[in-house]
Every structure is written in C-alpha cells, then in structure tokens.
Design an enzyme around this catalytic site. Structure first.
Site, short mmCIF file in Angstrom:
data_model
loop_
_atom_site.label_atom_id
_atom_site.label_comp_id
_atom_site.label_asym_id
_atom_site.label_seq_id
_atom_site.Cartn_x
_atom_site.Cartn_y
_atom_site.Cartn_z
N HIS A 69 0.84 -1.20 0.00
CA HIS A 69 0.00 0.00 0.00
C HIS A 69 0.87 1.25 0.00
CE1 HIS A 69 0.55 0.76 4.40
NE2 HIS A 69 0.45 -0.54 4.54
N ASP A 71 -0.19 4.30 1.04
CA ASP A 71 -0.55 5.26 2.08
C ASP A 71 0.19 4.98 3.38
OD1 ASP A 71 -2.43 2.91 1.98
OD2 ASP A 71 -3.09 3.75 3.89
N ASP A 101 6.47 0.72 7.20
CA ASP A 101 5.06 0.38 6.90
C ASP A 101 4.49 1.35 5.88
OD1 ASP A 101 2.52 -0.66 7.00
OD2 ASP A 101 2.04 0.14 8.98
N GLU A 133 -5.06 1.65 2.85
CA GLU A 133 -4.98 0.45 3.68
C GLU A 133 -5.06 0.80 5.15
OE1 GLU A 133 -2.99 -2.71 6.11
OE2 GLU A 133 -2.44 -0.59 5.86
N GLU A 134 -4.45 1.92 5.53
CA GLU A 134 -4.33 2.27 6.95
C GLU A 134 -5.65 2.73 7.57
OE1 GLU A 134 -1.97 1.49 8.67
OE2 GLU A 134 -0.06 1.65 7.62
N GLU A 161 4.02 -6.57 3.99
CA GLU A 161 3.99 -5.89 5.29
C GLU A 161 5.21 -6.31 6.10
OE1 GLU A 161 2.09 -3.62 6.44
OE2 GLU A 161 0.18 -3.68 5.37
#
Length: 374
Positions: A69, A71, A101, A133-134, A161
């Site tokens: 991701h 974001d 992350d 995603e977050e 991840e």
C-alpha cells in the site's frame, strides 16, 4: 535509481491515508513506464485516489503478485527527531514515515524492476499497489475486483507488510464501527426533561465489556496471541459541560477475530443493545468504519513452500496485526505475508528501516524473478 534513492522519493510524498494520492501514484507510474512496464491506473470511487497494477512478463500466464500500500498513517507526533517526510540516514538506519510500513517494500519491489525486466519471464510478476490500507483496507477491494481483466489468475500473492523477511501464514480479521446516540439536552437540574446520551451509551459499553469477556472463553486458535477473538471500546466522546444534559455520545469500537469467525458478527451484540435504546426515545446511528477478513494459509500451500525456499526459513503460523492478505484470500487467491522491517517500529515517531533489510527484500524479489524466468 537504487533502492535508497527510490525510498527517498517515496517518503517525500506525504501520502497519508484518506487523502488524494495522485502525486505518489503518478511518480510510481512514470518510474514503471520508464522501464517498459505495463501499468494500469485504477481510480477508486472517491475520485481523488487510485490503485496501481503493473505486469512484468506475460499477463495471460499465472504468476505472482507483490502487494503493498502507498498510504501511511499521519505523522503529527512532536517526538520526531527530523521531518517525517524527509528520509534521514544515520548509519544503517533510514528514518521517515512509512519506511517500515510499508514504503520500504515498495522501494525494494521498484528497485528490482530493471532486473526483472531484463529476464525472459515465463511467469509474470505483478505489482499491486493500493490506497487507504491504513484506514481499513478501503482501496484494495476495488483492485481485486479488476484482477480478472488484468491478468490470469495468479498462483499467489506476497503481501510485503513488515515481517522481518520471515513469511507469515495467518492473521486475525477485523471490524470497526462507530455508534452515535442522540438524546435531548437541557439543564442538569431537570434530568426528567432531557435524555442523557452518555447514560444511554453506558448500556452499549456494558454490552461491549460483556462480549469482550465472553470471547476470552473461546473458541481458541493457539497460533495467535491472544489465542481468542477480542473486542474493545477504543474511543468515547460526549457532553459539553457538567451542568448540561449531554445530547450526544459517540463510541468507536473494534473486534479482531481468529480465522473462521466473522469479525463483524462480534460487534452484533453491541449494535443490538444500542439500537434497543430507540424504544426510550434516543436516536441511534451505527456506522461501520472498516472490515477485513482473517487470513489462514495451510502449511502445505505451494506459495508457503516457495517462500520457505526463498527465505530459508519455514513460515510463521500467524501475526497479531492485520493486512490486505485476508481480502486476497477471500477472493480465492493464496496469500502470504513477507516484507522488510519490524512492525514494532511502525506508527511511531522516528519510524525506521535498516539498509540490510531493504537489500534483502530486493534480493528475494529478484530471486523470485529468477524462478519465474524461462
């Protein structure tokens, strides 16, 4: 550009979840296009942010997806030692929001593209980069829905991840919601004329506490810590001052479910208790905030064996955090977690990744490419 240059560029984009991501998505698209990679921009329904999907090799042959991701979480904490959106190097550590992350994984994947493009891949390697995603894996479902038109059904998905480059076969599912109770305000000396929203919320909170306690008694899955599903009330807000009857109260809560348990179902007792308050004159709103399913990959899954061979270590059974892998698995694709960095560094001031972790991730991706070569 090497992996460090790429990470420097990615960190410089303040791509906080829930905001437009055209800058970072556009830069990645241009970088991939420079290396002859087929890229598809997939705008989301929000209109101001997009997923990206790219293919190296033949799209009509089953291959592998590298998923990440774009974001990051906000970086407003005052404890940052330097600008969170400017990569800072101290020895082997690279500091900045998203380094672990999970822009580190994105950088490693992008740095591997020239090497992958130079191979005659018999099986393709795809890059699937998502948004938001977050804030509950909101972007990737739109990407997953488009996969049948973008490529042959993949053999597996590697979600990068942070896992210390140790593959992981499982994680819990999650559901989060907000309940809003509206009552009637007035002077605190006449509670008989008002409807106290905070007092009413106590009933919903009590249901949440009772459900959290009940879940500690099972069902159990020893792969997880704790080995049972959980529920918690995370945020409660309400009221104006002590001598005013509060006319609104808000509760944010979440459930985390072991595989085989629907996380949204764990919130049902709280919702039922809150909505029952309508009979007493309160107005109730139940707003789901996010949800994703658990992921549980069998030990003998081919992609688990592949990652065992590539990393030299048997995959771990499970981790406590959640990822987009559960959504890929729900769509019928084998998914596994494996990426650089340590999750304990994420979502904190002075988030960092180690240079050797980036290099190791790039080597793994290039080794995957060699296995896919003709």
């Amino acid at each position: 550009m090497d992996v460090f240059d790429i990470l420097d560029r990615l960190v410089a984009f303040p791509s906080v979840a829930g905001r437009p991501n055209g800058d970072i998505a556009g830069w990645i698209e241009a970088y991939l296009a420079e290396h002859g990679t087929r890229v598809t921009v997939l705008p989301g329904p929000e209109g101001d942010r997009s997923n990206l999907f790219a293919t190296i090799g033949p799209a009509n042959v089953p291959g592998y997806i590298l998923s990440g991701h774009m974001d990051v979480v906000p970086a407003a904490e005052p404890q940052w030692s330097s600008s969170p959106f400017a990569l800072r190097r101290e020895g082997e550590r690279l500091y900045g929001r998203g380094t672990t992350d999970m822009k580190g994984f994105l950088a490693a994947a992008l740095a591997a593209v020239p090497a992958l493009a130079g191979l005659r891949l018999a099986r393709p390697i795809h890059l699937a980069f998502s948004y938001d995603e977050e804030v509950g894996c909101r972007g990737v479902p739109h990407l997953i829905a488009r996969l049948p038109e973008l490529c042959a059904k993949p053999l597996g998905v590697i979600v990068g991840e942070p896992s210390g480059m140790r593959a992981v076969r499982g994680h819990k599912g999650k559901a989060a919601a907000r309940v809003i109770i509206n009552g009637r305000t007035g002077h605190s000396s006449r509670p008989d004329l008002g409807l106290n929203a905070i007092h009413a919320m106590a009933a919903a909170l009590s249901a949440a506490v009772n459900e959290a306690e009940r879940l500690t008694h099972g069902p159990f899955d020893p792969a997880f810590e704790p080995p049972y599903s959980s529920l918690q009330a995370g945020v409660v807000t309400g009221g104006h001052q002590v001598n005013i009857i509060p006319d609104i109260c808000t509760l944010d809560l979440e459930a985390r479910a072991i595989p085989g348990v629907d996380p949204a179902s764990l919130l049902a007792p709280v919702r039922a208790r809150a909505e029952a308050l309508a009979a007493d004159g309160f107005r109730i709103a139940w707003n789901p905030k996010s949800a994703y399913p658990a992921m549980s990959l069998p030990p003998d899954a081919p992609i688990a064996g592949l990652l065992h061979a590539l990393t030299g270590e048997a995959p771990l059974a499970a981790v406590s955090y959640g990822t987009e892998a559960g959504l890929y698995q729900a769509a019928g694709l084998d998914a596994i977690i494996c990426g650089p960095g340590d999750i304990d560094r994420a979502h904190k001031p002075d988030e960092y990744i180690v240079t050797s972790e980036l290099a190791g991730c790039q080597r793994l991706i290039e080794a995957l490419g060699a296995r896919c070569a003709a």
